[in-house]
Structures are given as structure tokens and as C-alpha cells.
Design a protein around this motif. Structure first.
Motif, PDB file in Angstrom:
ATOM      1  N   LEU A 163      -3.254   5.655  -1.019  1.00 40.85           N
ATOM      2  CA  LEU A 163      -4.259   6.339  -0.115  1.00 40.85           C
ATOM      3  C   LEU A 163      -3.926   7.875   0.193  1.00 40.85           C
ATOM      4  O   LEU A 163      -2.547   8.080  -0.190  1.00 40.85           O
ATOM      5  CB  LEU A 163      -4.208   5.823   1.579  1.00 40.85           C
ATOM      6  N   PHE A 164      -4.679   8.784   0.356  1.00 39.95           N
ATOM      7  CA  PHE A 164      -4.192  10.327   0.619  1.00 39.95           C
ATOM      8  C   PHE A 164      -4.510  10.649   2.094  1.00 39.95           C
ATOM      9  O   PHE A 164      -5.427   9.924   2.687  1.00 39.95           O
ATOM     10  CB  PHE A 164      -5.232  10.944  -0.225  1.00 39.95           C
ATOM     11  N   ALA A 165      -3.454  11.247   2.560  1.00 38.19           N
ATOM     12  CA  ALA A 165      -3.649  11.760   4.151  1.00 38.19           C
ATOM     13  C   ALA A 165      -3.187  13.279   4.105  1.00 38.19           C
ATOM     14  O   ALA A 165      -2.009  13.595   3.674  1.00 38.19           O
ATOM     15  CB  ALA A 165      -2.602  10.773   4.827  1.00 38.19           C
ATOM     16  N   GLU A 166      -3.840  14.049   4.775  1.00 40.85           N
ATOM     17  CA  GLU A 166      -3.552  15.423   5.178  1.00 40.85           C
ATOM     18  C   GLU A 166      -2.519  15.490   6.143  1.00 40.85           C
ATOM     19  O   GLU A 166      -2.507  14.529   7.016  1.00 40.85           O
ATOM     20  CB  GLU A 166      -4.696  16.166   5.418  1.00 40.85           C
ATOM     21  N   VAL A 192       0.567  -1.175  -0.041  1.00 33.47           N
ATOM     22  CA  VAL A 192      -0.092  -0.045   0.222  1.00 33.47           C
ATOM     23  C   VAL A 192       0.866   1.169  -0.042  1.00 33.47           C
ATOM     24  O   VAL A 192       1.905   1.210   0.362  1.00 33.47           O
ATOM     25  CB  VAL A 192      -0.988  -0.107   1.199  1.00 33.47           C
ATOM     26  N   LEU A 193       0.363   2.382  -0.312  1.00 35.48           N
ATOM     27  CA  LEU A 193       1.237   3.608  -0.573  1.00 35.48           C
ATOM     28  C   LEU A 193       0.444   4.520   0.002  1.00 35.48           C
ATOM     29  O   LEU A 193      -0.884   4.713  -0.327  1.00 35.48           O
ATOM     30  CB  LEU A 193       1.519   4.061  -2.015  1.00 35.48           C
ATOM     31  N   ILE A 194       0.768   5.670   0.742  1.00 38.14           N
ATOM     32  CA  ILE A 194       0.209   6.691   1.409  1.00 38.14           C
ATOM     33  C   ILE A 194       0.752   8.006   0.545  1.00 38.14           C
ATOM     34  O   ILE A 194       2.017   8.179   0.395  1.00 38.14           O
ATOM     35  CB  ILE A 194       0.349   6.838   2.795  1.00 38.14           C
ATOM     36  N   SER A 195       0.024   8.928   0.025  1.00 36.81           N
ATOM     37  CA  SER A 195       0.580  10.062  -0.359  1.00 36.81           C
ATOM     38  C   SER A 195       0.167  11.291   0.417  1.00 36.81           C
ATOM     39  O   SER A 195      -1.178  11.402   1.070  1.00 36.81           O
ATOM     40  CB  SER A 195       0.014  10.340  -1.913  1.00 36.81           C
ATOM     41  N   GLY A 196       1.331  12.368   0.653  1.00 35.28           N
ATOM     42  CA  GLY A 196       0.931  13.265   1.508  1.00 35.28           C
ATOM     43  C   GLY A 196       0.341  14.570   1.040  1.00 35.28           C
ATOM     44  O   GLY A 196       0.074  15.543   1.284  1.00 35.28           O
TER      45      GLY A 196
END
Length: 447
Positions: free
Chosen positions: A148-151, A126-130
Motif C-alpha cells: 500500500l502507498f501512504a502519503e 501487508v507492507l506500507i510504503s511511504g
């Protein structure tokens, strides 16, 4: 298919948690919001190098030893994309193990990924993008991987205090702030354009000042030392420009920001841009390039966005440039004259400056409200629940492909003669090993 195990659900966060730099702040802040959500969290602190680790020990109580088995099901690796090939080829023993969901929280700044970095992204389940900017880039390069997107959460210390006297800044003048990190990539950060914009806006005015906060220059390359000397020469030529090299605790750093009237960032590309976000949370108007990750929280209502052209990436480092990125690599070239016009308006119109700063702070706080929810953690929980449905990743094959691609990139960056010699080296060595060199090696036969 991947196999889910009975390891308890929780987060092992692997990053530079104690370091006094942006990735360290990111590691700490995401750990904080996950803990606030009630999730079990532990930290594996990575050394940032150049003496930058060990500066912030607030998570020391949940930090584990490097050789300890990771206790929870989810590994979140927080790093810049440049580390991916090294990580994939030589991962620490306890990082990528069977039965864990391996999540890459990876930072990148452009719309194009070199092949060896793209393959590095495939290493993760899985990848998270800031930022939405990073998410779009990842989606175009690794479409099979959940992204996934994360503020980005940002908790400001309670003891921030504007104090110009503390930082040697004059009281009754308009002060613009900017950052300069010698360990980052100067072509991308583009600090000289910000200085140029300031001098265009205020060629003679003595009541207009610029303060440059430079991170530690310890251990920089000779090339970077030359750039620092050029920046120092600019500063020495204008008494209105101040340089602060002192390493500051986070609260004091933000106190410096609070002592400014406005901030400027004429970056060519940003994954997110933490300093402008910090300035906005402090109620400061920010003049910034209207391109890349900072548009996750900036718009024309809360910021002074600067027009730009899109130009081919031009950087002679190994990391950026046409040799690595190909002809499709591009980034912004902000217009200093437009930035200068914004600076002049902010200086000449205090009421507008106050209104814009208030709007910036309101919008940044709304962004923070969303960040504190850490909604990405709920998505990860669902992915873990259905881990056995995820396609199996052949990491051994990926390592082989990454190693081959890294070697090809290195060859492309060499001169023609050296490149031909390196291409001959491996087959020649294999030939000699087979027909000659074995004769000179000690026998391993048992008598």
C-alpha cells in the motif's frame, strides 16, 4: 490460509513513538491521522537507543507496557529495513501473534534489497510504503505481498517563530539551512556535497551564510567521530558556516528552519526526506537531488531539483556497498555546481525565491490534505475482512532462511583467512561434540 479471529478492529502501532528522530515523528503522525479517522489506536514504544527516546510524550496516554497483549487486530510495525533480520529472528513475544494482520511500514532508500532484507519483508502480511520510490522497490522484490502507498502526514506546531537572534544567526544575510545526523549514513546523506555547493556558490560573499543542524552525536562510532571532526574543521575554516548541536524540541527545530531563506539536501538516496518536506510546508525553497523518495512531493515547479549521475553504491558500512547489495546497487551523485547555481539564483533574486517558496508551500499542503485522509487504512480494513483468503506464511521457515542468509552475508564481509576459518568452525564443532566433547559433560542420567 490465514485465520481471522474476533479481535476488535483497530491499530497497534509499534515504533519509536517518543523518540526525537524521523522514525519517531512518522510513528506519531500516522497514529494521529488514524485517531482522527476514528480508529482505535494503541502505541508500543520502542527504545531508539543513544538516549533519544522519551523526548516526546504526546501519545503517552495510549501507550501500553512492553509485556501487554496487543488489543487490536492490526499490528503496524514502523522501522527502517535494517532492523528486519533481527525482528524476524527474535520478535518480541507480543508482536507477531496468531490472528493479527501484521503490517510492515518499512523504510528503505535504494532500488535494490539484499536477500536477508527481502526475506524480512516476506515476514509481513501487508507492507506500507511511504513513497512511490519505496513502493516500486518493494514490488520488484516481494511481488506476492500487498503493498500500500501512504502519503506522510505532517502537522506543524502552532508556535513556530522565526528568530535568528535565538540561534545566533545574523539578520541581514541570506541563510541556507541543512541537516546532518551523525547516527544516519553519511555516504547516503552526502552532507559534504552541500557544504561544497554553498562554497562554490558564494566563495567570498560575506552576506551569504550556511547553518548546519546536527543531531546529537552521543554514542557515535569512531569512524563517525572522524567525519564529525572533518565537518567541524570545515566549519572552523569559514566564519559564515554555523553549527547548531543543541537538541531542540520540535517547535524550536522548525523555528530554526523558519529562520532560513532556503534549504539544501544533496542526498544520494532518500526513502522520502522529511526535512525538505518540513521546509516546503514552511514556505522555503529547497535545493535537492532529483532522485528517489523526495520526488513524491517535489517537482520542477515547486523545487530546485539538482541534476545527478547514477553511480554504484560506494559505502564501507555493513549496510550498503557491493558486498551487501551486489553490482546492481546504485544511487545518485548530485552535481555540486548545479546546486551552486540554484543557490546563487535564490540569493540574487528575492522575488523568485518568494514565488518558489509559495508554490512549494501550496503543493506541500495539497500533499498533506491527501495524507490526512489516511486512505491506506481503508485498504487494510478490506484486507482484514478477507484475511482468511490470504496465503499462509511459514514464518518458521523464513527465520531459517534469514539466519542462513545473514550468516552468508557476514562471511562475504570477512577477510579470506577469517572466512575460511569460520566455514570450518561449525562442522568441526559438530564433529568434536559427537566424538569427544560429550565425554567431558556432566551426566544427566537419573540413578
Amino acid at each position: 490460509m490465514s485465520k481471522r479471529t474476533s479481535i476488535p478492529f483497530g491499530f497497534n502501532i509499534i515504533g519509536m513513538a517518543s523518540a526525537n528522530l524521523g522514525l519517531g515523528l512518522t510513528t506519531r503522525e500516522f497514529a494521529r491521522v488514524l485517531i482522527a479517522r476514528g480508529f482505535p489506536v494503541c502505541i508500543l514504544d520502542l527504545d531508539a537507543g543513544h538516549g533519544r527516546s522519551g523526548k516526546n510524550l504526546e501519545l503517552n496516554h495510549i501507550t501500553i507496557a512492553p509485556d501487554t497483549e496487543l488489543p487490536y487486530a492490526i499490528n503496524i510495525f514502523v522501522e527502517g529495513a535494517h532492523i528486519l533480520p533481527q525482528f524476524a529472528l527474535h520478535p518480541p513475544r507480543n508482536l507477531v501473534t496468531e490472528g493479527h494482520l501484521n503490517v510492515g511500514f518499512i523504510w528503505w532508500d535504494l532500488t535494490v534489497l539484499p536477500e536477508h532484507l527481502r526475506l524480512g519483508l516476506e515476514f509481513f502480511d501487508v507492507l506500507i510504503s511511504g513513497s512511490r520510490f519505496i513502493q516500486s522497490t518493494m514490488a520488484n522484490h516481494v511481488p506476492r505481498t500487498p503493498i500500500l502507498f501512504a502519503e506522510h502526514p505532517m502537522r506543524l506546531p502552532s508556535d513556530i517563530q522565526a528568530d535568528r537572534r535565538r540561534f545566533g544567526l545574523p539578520q541581514d544575510v541570506f541563510v541556507v539551512g541543512m541537516g546532518f545526523d551523525p547516527h544516519s549514513d553519511p555516504a547516503r546523506k552526502n552532507p559534504f556535497a552541500a557544504v561544497e555547493a554553498f562554497r562554490q556558490a558564494f566563495p567570498l560573499e560575506k552576506d551569504r551564510h550556511l547553518v548546519i543542524k546536527m543531531s546529537s552525536s552521543k554514542g557515535v562510532s569512531p569512524k563517525m567521530r572522524t567525519l564529525i571532526d572533518q565537518m567541524q574543521a570545515l566549519i572552523n575554516s569559514d566564519p559564515r558556516i554555523h553549527l547548531i548541536e543543541e537538541t531542540l524540541p520540535y517547535a524550536e527545530l522548525l523555528s530554526l528552519y523558519a529562520s532560513c531563506d532556503a534549504f539544501i539536501s544533496l542526498h544520494r538516496a532518500e526513502g522520502l526526506g522529511l526535512v525538505p518536506l518540513e521546509a516546503m510546508l514552511l514556505g522555503k525553497p529547497v535545493v535537492a537531488t532529483a532522485w528517489s523518495g523526495n520526488l513524491s512531493y517535489m517537482n520542477y515547479q515547486n523545487s530546485c531539483l539538482v541534476a545527478h549521475d547514477l553511480i554504484p553504491v560506494k559505502d564501507d558500512s555493513d549496510f550498503y556497498g557491493p558486498t551487501t547489495l551486489g553490482i546492481q546497487g546504485h544511487w545518485a551523485d548530485p552535481l555540486p555546481e548545479h546546486a551552486a547555481a540554484w543557490l546563487k539564483k535564490l540569493a540574487d533574486d528575492p522575488d523568485y525565491r518568494t514565488r518558489l517558496g509559495q508554490r512549494a508551500q501550496t503543493d506541500a499542503r495539497d500533499y498533506q490534505t491527501r495524507a490526512e485522509q489516511a486512505a491506506f487504512a481503508d485498504e487494510i480494513a478490506v484486507l482484514w475482512e478477507n484475511f482468511n483468503l490470504q496465503p499462509q506464511r511459514d514464518r518458521s521457515s523464513l527465520r531459517t532462511r534469514i539466519a542462513r542468509t545473514v550468516q552468508q552475508d557476514r562471511l562475504r564481509q570477512m577477510g579470506w583467512v577469517r572466512r575460511q576459518l569460520m566455514r570450518l568452525y561449525t562442522p568441526t564443532l559438530a564433529f568434536l561434540e559427537k566424538w569427544l566433547l560429550w565425554r567431558f559433560k556432566p551426566s544427566t542420567r537419573q540413578s
